[in-house]
Design an enzyme around this catalytic site. Structure first.
Site, PDB file in Angstrom:
ATOM      1  N   GLU A  17       0.884  -1.239   0.087  1.00 38.14           N
ATOM      2  CA  GLU A  17       0.101   0.025   0.001  1.00 38.14           C
ATOM      3  C   GLU A  17       1.084   1.248  -0.177  1.00 38.14           C
ATOM      4  OE1 GLU A  17      -0.211  -2.484   2.101  1.00 38.14           O
ATOM      5  OE2 GLU A  17      -2.139  -2.922   2.652  1.00 38.14           O
ATOM      6  N   GLU A 485      15.796 -11.071 -25.418  1.00 36.08           N
ATOM      7  CA  GLU A 485      15.368 -11.633 -24.357  1.00 36.08           C
ATOM      8  C   GLU A 485      13.957 -11.082 -24.059  1.00 36.08           C
ATOM      9  OE1 GLU A 485      18.082 -10.911 -20.877  1.00 36.08           O
ATOM     10  OE2 GLU A 485      19.637 -11.370 -22.107  1.00 36.08           O
ATOM     11  N   HIS A 695      22.194   3.438 -18.340  1.00 34.43           N
ATOM     12  CA  HIS A 695      21.051   3.744 -17.329  1.00 34.43           C
ATOM     13  C   HIS A 695      20.448   5.150 -17.489  1.00 34.43           C
ATOM     14  CE1 HIS A 695      23.772   1.401 -15.110  1.00 34.43           C
ATOM     15  NE2 HIS A 695      22.702   0.774 -14.390  1.00 34.43           N
TER      16      HIS A 695
HETATM   17  N1  GLN Z   1      21.607 -10.457 -19.817  1.00 30.83           N
HETATM   18  C1  GLN Z   1      21.188  -9.514 -18.995  1.00 30.83           C
HETATM   19  C2  GLN Z   1      20.365  -8.381 -19.724  1.00 30.83           C
HETATM   20  O1  GLN Z   1      20.994  -7.759 -20.561  1.00 30.83           O
HETATM   21  C3  GLN Z   1      21.963  -9.004 -17.937  1.00 30.83           C
HETATM   22  C4  GLN Z   1      21.457  -8.060 -16.951  1.00 30.83           C
HETATM   23  C5  GLN Z   1      22.303  -7.773 -15.786  1.00 30.83           C
HETATM   24  O2  GLN Z   1      23.448  -7.681 -15.852  1.00 30.83           O
HETATM   25  N2  GLN Z   1      21.822  -7.430 -14.809  1.00 30.83           N
HETATM   26  O3  GLN Z   1      19.582  -7.635 -19.334  1.00 30.83           O
END
Ligand code: GLN
Ligand code: ZN
Length: 756
Positions: A17, A485, A695
């Site tokens: 919450e 991925e 990032h």
């Molecule tokens: N193979 C993952 C990705 O590319 C590695 C992520 C990570 O290092 N935390 O997202």
């Protein structure tokens, strides 16, 4: 009578919450008062649960809007001066700006709280930092709890741990020198709590479980001599490890009681044999989700009670901040796996376990015979379960061929075979694995999980995504491609769902930082791989292109580190089980023609034990597990690994011992500083230092990338240097991703042309 107390409670609430309210407040969807009201209701619930379990005090001051170390920065006046805020009159908005940054100032840095997955905000100390007491945070919570009819025990992190966890900023100095200024402010704070009627105050000093320098240890004497003048009894709480080596020091401190973590370090009890003040025995695991065998716990605490009488207290091993809130809402798990359900205890269940222990200590085991036999029965079914103990898994581990964790030939020979078929240019380029997880991907997955999208349609959507990712990499002219991925929600959960021995909860959330929570998988049984997990996806991706496709696995240490791990066998054994299961996947990938395989281990460093003396043993088994996960693969198969930003300097030999053919690491934010250590150490295998920070959506200039790559070339011979981003791109958008990778490729080609 035995006293029962709780070191701290989860703050976010049973259904997160607080998280949702915070985020709505930040989006300006609710008013400050709404957030305050919700927080008050959450605290009241937490206290009610403690009172109902017959706790003698309720913990107060443990609730926080973001982080308890940030609260302490406010309470001591030690908020970073760069924000220009007045710690005596801080608004809630300003508090959140400290935690999250604002237009002018970046947020206070975060780092892991000891060896947990909780992150605290690192205090920024300066040579001229002045402290000033502002106990409002604690005082208000005391008043609130007292108004609700509770007996309170405020919880404050102690001055030495607080100072130790901070960092020096600005002009060079030693933050230890601030202690003399800090202690009087602590005295003021504690006096204010005493004035509110707190008979006991819990002072947490978990730094005592680290390797503290001698002068810091010595300081405990003088600091606590000062704090002892406060008109309240002090319970010095230690947790996360043993403080046996400091037993003489701790026994002599003028505090009124001591809390020991008897789950992590049960053996330390011997060092406190003759302790005669209040001894708080932390006997219920505060860091994990397993139910205790209460009879076994009583075997430990009954003799203590005989010796200590009223001076025995019982408690969880540490704050319950690190466990999920309430098991009873896990109805799906209960229906699907009733045995497992009966082996678990979350916060509310742990508090009840303590309540049963208290009754047994006060009135004899007979008074709670039913609860004890239930707990005994759960322990018995767990010990004897054929679901969690699989003979074939134990056999396979016990009979691994000699040298199973070694590649067939040394790197120097392997790399020749690999280069022969890979036929890559100098400075080969690749990615770390993930590509943008767009909202379409997440929506498709959500719809599939809800049953609104068929398996076939879901898979088709993922395949479309994979094809998109492959085409973009071809256009960019990358050398070793990844499939992106898309099919993975999370790098650990994805594998956990496909391995046997893992279970998942619905609400098993644990705070990671601020409003962020994680829901770790539960490793409850021997780990096996019923069928291939990634082969189909990688094979499909490979079929789309003539370029090399890299397979992508999460490593055994990372899977272990980011899960709740069973406590009935050593962690090292669990890790090896995962490794062996992964090795089957590696061989299947190899068979399918995927002969470059990355095994990610971003969590390898965070698994390091708190004390250096324990590092070697850990690095030994962690390294073995990593190597086992590619057991039996051919020399010409190229094994990559990847690690995120961390201090590698002190563990480089162990990193080298992983013997991955290629390691990619996050280095751009440190301006390749990290890489220098690899150079000094003469790291022997191939390295791909990240050349831009993933990032941020910011597109680096080619000059910046070139600067970093040239720095890397000073350290790593060009024959062993790879080029890649810092980490996966899953949190990025496509537009910036293409621009960023384009810049990376342009610079790489420019440097390559200089070599011919
Ligand atoms: N193979 C993952 C990705 O590319 C590695 C992520 C990570 O290092 N935390 O997202
Ligand atoms: Zn990473």
């Amino acid at each position: 009578m035995t006293t029962l107390h709780i070191l701290g409670f989860p703050r976010v609430g049973a259904k997160r919450e607080l998280k949702f309210a915070q985020e709505r407040y930040w989006r300006k969807e609710i008013a400050e008062q709404d957030l305050l009201d919700l927080a008050k209701a959450l605290r009241e619930k937490n206290w009610k649960h403690q009172a109902e379990a017959n706790a003698d005090f309720v913990a107060v001051g443990d609730f926080t809007f973001y982080d308890h170390i940030l609260d302490l920065q406010v309470a001591t006046g030690a908020i970073p001066a760069r924000f220009g805020f007045d710690s005596q009159n801080l608004t809630l908005d300003q508090y959140f700006q400290l935690a999250r940054g604002n237009k002018e100032q970046f947020a206070i840095e975060m780092t892991k709280w000891f060896d947990t997955n909780y992150h605290y905000l690192v205090p920024e100390f300066q040579k001229n930092t002045e402290f000033k007491a502002n106990p409002a945070h604690y005082v208000n919570q005391i008043r609130e709890a007292k108004a609700a009819g509770h007996t309170v025990k405020p919880v404050v992190v102690g001055p030495l741990t607080f100072l130790w966890l901070g960092k020096e900023k600005g002009e060079a100095f030693n933050r230890f020198d601030l202690l003399n200024k800090l202690v009087p402010v602590y005295v003021d704070i504690l006096n204010a709590l005493a004035a509110e009627g707190a008979e006991w105050i819990q002072i947490d000093e978990p730094a005592l479980t680290l390797d503290l320098p001698a002068e810091w240890l010595e300081a405990y004497k003088t600091v606590y001599a000062e704090l002892a003048k406060v008109n309240a009894k002090l319970l010095l709480a230690t947790y996360f490890g043993s403080v046996a080596e400091h037993a003489e020091l701790l026994k002599a401190l003028p505090v009124d009681g001591l809390h020991l973590d008897l789950v992590r370090a049960p053996e330390q009890l011997a060092a406190f044999e003759n302790y005669s003040k209040v001894l708080s025995a932390g006997v219920i695991e505060g860091r994990n989700i397993w139910r205790a065998n209460l009879n076994n716990v009583l075997d430990v605490v009954e003799p203590l009670k005989a010796k200590l009488g009223e001076n025995l207290w019982i408690a969880p091993s540490c704050s319950l901040l690190h466990t999920p809130y309430d098991l009873s809402v896990e109805t799906q798990l209960q229906a699907k796996n009733p045995d497992l359900y009966s082996w678990l205890a979350f916060t509310l269940q742990k508090v009840k376990e303590l309540s049963v222990l208290k009754q047994a200590l006060n009135n004899g085991r007979d008074a709670v015979a039913a609860q004890l036999s239930e707990s005994e029965r759960a322990a018995k079914t767990r010990a004897e379960s054929t679901v969690i103990h699989k003979a074939e898994v134990a056999d396979r581990l016990a009979n691994l061929p000699a040298g199973a964790d070694q590649r067939k030939s040394p790197f120097a020979e392997r790399i020749k075979l690999q280069n022969a078929w890979l036929n890559l240019p100098l400075l080969p380029t690749t990615n770390i694995g993930s590509f943008p997880q767009t909202s379409e991907i997440r929506q498709a997955r959500a719809a599939f999980k809800k049953g609104d999208l068929s398996l076939a349609d879901y898979e088709a959507a993922m395949k479309k995504e994979i094809e998109y990712v492959v085409r973009r990499q071809e256009e960019l002219d990358l050398d070793v491609l990844v499939h992106g991925e898309a099919e993975r929600n999370d790098m650990v959960e994805y594998f956990g769902e496909l391995l046997d021995g893992f279970a998942f909860t619905k609400f098993g959330w644990v705070q990671s930082y601020g409003s962020r929570c994680v829901k770790p998988p539960v490793i409850y049984g021997d780990v096996t791989r019923p069928e291939p997990m990634t082969v189909r996806w990688s094979q499909y991706a490979a079929s789309l292109t003539n370029r090399v496709m890299k397979g992508m696995l999460t490593g055994p240490v990372t899977i272990l580190q980011w899960s709740f791990v069973r406590n009935d066998i050593p962690r090292s054994t669990v890790c090896k089980q995962i490794a062996v299961a992964l090795s089957d996947e590696v061989l299947d990938l190899e068979k399918a023609g995927i002969k470059v395989i990355q095994i990610d281990e971003p969590a390898i460093r965070e698994g390091l034990p708190l004390k250096r003396a324990d590092w070697d043993a850990y690095l030994q088994w962690a390294g073995e597990a990593f190597r086992l996960s590619s057991m039996g693969c051919q020399d010409d198969t190229q094994i990559h690994t990847h690690m995120c930003y961390s201090e590698f300097n002190d563990i480089l030999p162990a990193i080298a011992a992983l013997d991955a053919d290629v390691i990619t690491i996050e280095t751009s934010r440190s301006d390749m500083e990290l890489l220098t250590a690899f150079g000094d150490f003469k790291y022997p295998n191939d390295i791909g230092p990240g050349v831009y920070d993933i990032h941020s959506p910011r597109v680096p200039t080619e000059e910046e990338i070139e600067h970093l790559l040239r720095k890397a070339l000073n350290v790593v011979p060009k024959e062993r240097l790879w080029v890649n981003p810092d980490c996966g791109l899953k949190t990025r958008g496509w537009t910036e991703t293409i621009a960023q990778l384009k810049a990376m490729m342009n610079v790489t080609k420019k440097l390559r042309s200089e070599f011919v």
